[in-house]
Scaffold this active site. Structure first.
Site, PDB file in Angstrom:
ATOM      1  N   LYS A 166       0.858  -1.198   0.000  1.00  0.00           N
ATOM      2  CA  LYS A 166       0.000   0.000   0.000  1.00  0.00           C
ATOM      3  C   LYS A 166       0.888   1.241   0.000  1.00  0.00           C
ATOM      4  O   LYS A 166       1.846   1.311   0.770  1.00  0.00           O
ATOM      5  CB  LYS A 166      -0.849   0.027   1.270  1.00  0.00           C
ATOM      6  CG  LYS A 166      -2.067  -0.849   1.180  1.00  0.00           C
ATOM      7  CD  LYS A 166      -2.943  -0.631   2.400  1.00  0.00           C
ATOM      8  CE  LYS A 166      -4.052  -1.673   2.352  1.00  0.00           C
ATOM      9  NZ  LYS A 166      -4.666  -1.919   3.629  1.00  0.00           N
ATOM     10  N   ASP A 226      -3.889 -16.598  -2.443  1.00  0.00           N
ATOM     11  CA  ASP A 226      -4.180 -16.404  -1.023  1.00  0.00           C
ATOM     12  C   ASP A 226      -4.572 -17.746  -0.433  1.00  0.00           C
ATOM     13  O   ASP A 226      -4.936 -18.669  -1.173  1.00  0.00           O
ATOM     14  CB  ASP A 226      -5.314 -15.380  -0.856  1.00  0.00           C
ATOM     15  CG  ASP A 226      -5.155 -14.556   0.415  1.00  0.00           C
ATOM     16  OD1 ASP A 226      -4.380 -14.957   1.298  1.00  0.00           O
ATOM     17  OD2 ASP A 226      -5.810 -13.496   0.514  1.00  0.00           O
TER      18      ASP A 226
HETATM   19  C1  R5P Z   1      -5.928 -13.066   5.742  1.00  0.00           C
HETATM   20  O1  R5P Z   1      -5.303 -13.291   6.773  1.00  0.00           O
HETATM   21  C2  R5P Z   1      -6.158 -14.142   4.756  1.00  0.00           C
HETATM   22  O2  R5P Z   1      -4.937 -14.595   4.245  1.00  0.00           O
HETATM   23  C3  R5P Z   1      -7.064 -13.697   3.613  1.00  0.00           C
HETATM   24  O3  R5P Z   1      -6.422 -12.658   2.894  1.00  0.00           O
HETATM   25  C4  R5P Z   1      -8.397 -13.193   4.103  1.00  0.00           C
HETATM   26  O4  R5P Z   1      -8.955 -14.097   5.024  1.00  0.00           O
HETATM   27  C5  R5P Z   1      -9.339 -13.013   2.940  1.00  0.00           C
HETATM   28  O5  R5P Z   1     -10.566 -12.553   3.416  1.00  0.00           O
HETATM   29  P1  R5P Z   1     -11.569 -11.752   2.505  1.00  0.00           P
HETATM   30  O6  R5P Z   1     -11.846 -12.576   1.277  1.00  0.00           O
HETATM   31  O7  R5P Z   1     -12.791 -11.594   3.375  1.00  0.00           O
HETATM   32  O8  R5P Z   1     -10.942 -10.435   2.178  1.00  0.00           O
END
Ligand code: R5P
Length: 292
Positions: free
Chosen positions: A184, A210
């Site tokens: 960011k 992710d």
């Molecule tokens: C965060 O700690 C995880 O790695 C994910 O980035 C997060 O849980 C994703 O959540 P969302 O889809 O609600 O942004």
């Protein structure tokens, strides 16, 4: 070795049995009129090393796992290895205020009661492993995700933040492509830009990786920014596709494709982790010793 799959993990159980070249147990799972669960194993498992596979989400699948472990034990299994592809309740791993349930610890202890060893996959917080009372190992789906992304012509893999850069690095190692993490940067009081720290994405096919996509907020914000920076295509790939609320249409609007593994069985579950789980099981002491 025999695989016994719960109803939350039917696809993975089938794939796993095929990959291991072993039998898939004939398990009957049904619900009584009051919605209580009934589980019966129709095979004699006397002396067998049994791999029970069941995601613990949503709640009814937790009880089903406990009953499945019990049914397998009652059928004479010599050892039970429980694979929990998606470990629900991993988020609350400590008590933030007095009187709160520590759900991750409780789940770990209860799952341990029904087996000799546990495998989790990309568990939300690795410290939860300490709460298991049997040997436990966490497996990463990132190498499998990386291979899948390479087959889908991805040029760059990124993680949504620095904290999760190890995942991007692991996926990229398998994909044989460069990786980065998003940072960011405040432009002015109104504007925050999210950019890869080092790489230029213009004209590139970029995959955001992710462990979990829940509301989709993290990936959508990242995808929109990557598109603004000129990325040709943006894919989202995760281990656990939770996809809460209306996240799927929002993700589809922001990304060119969404991929997840079978830890949660979804229309997006095109990445198989059966080979990854099979590899971990083959290196597991209990099973190796017994099959010799
Ligand atoms: C965060 O700690 C995880 O790695 C994910 O980035 C997060 O849980 C994703 O959540 P969302 O889809 O609600 O942004």
């Amino acid at each position: 070795m025999i695989v016994a799959g719960g109803s939350a993990s039917g696809l993975l159980s089938e794939d796993l049995a095929k990959t291991l070249g072993c039998k898939l147990a004939n398990v009957e799972i049904k619900r009584f009129p009051d919605d209580e669960c009934y589980v019966k194993v129709h095979d004699d498992l006397q002396g067998q090393d049994v791999v029970v596979v069941q995601t613990t989400y949503p709640d009814p699948n937790i009880i089903e796992l406990f009953l499945l472990q019990d049914a397998v034990r009652n059928s004479g299994a010599a050892s039970i290895t429980t694979v929990v592809p998606y470990f629900g309740y991993a988020r609350q791993d400590k008590s933030f205020t007095r009187g709160e349930a520590v759900s991750a610890r409780l789940m770990a202890r209860h799952i341990s009661l029904g087996c000799d060893r546990v495998f989790t996959m990309d568990i939300h917080n690795i410290s939860v492993l300490e709460a298991f009372t049997v040997p436990v190992q966490n497996i990463s789906a990132m190498p499998a995700i990386g291979r899948f992304l390479a087959d889908n012509s991805v040029d760059i893999i990124v993680s949504p933040d620095e904290g999760s850069k190890a995942r991007a690095s692991l996926a990229a190692e398998s994909a044989g492509c460069p990786w980065d993490f998003l940072q960011k940067k405040r432009i002015d009081s109104q504007t925050v830009e999210i950019k890869p720290k080092n790489l230029d994405v213009s004209g590139q096919t970029v995959a955001i990786v992710d462990d979990i996509i829940a509301t989709g907020g993290t990936v959508i914000k990242a995808a929109e920014q990557l598109k603004l920076q000129g990325a040709k295509k943006v894919f989202a790939a995760c281990t656990h596709g939770l996809f809460t609320g209306n996240s799927i249409p929002r993700l589809e609007a922001a990304c060119d494709a969404i991929f997840s593994t079978q830890t949660l069985e979804r229309p997006t579950s095109s990445i198989s982790v059966a080979g990854t789980v099979a590899e971990a099981l083959k290196n597991c002491d209990i099973l190796c010793c017994r099959s010799e």
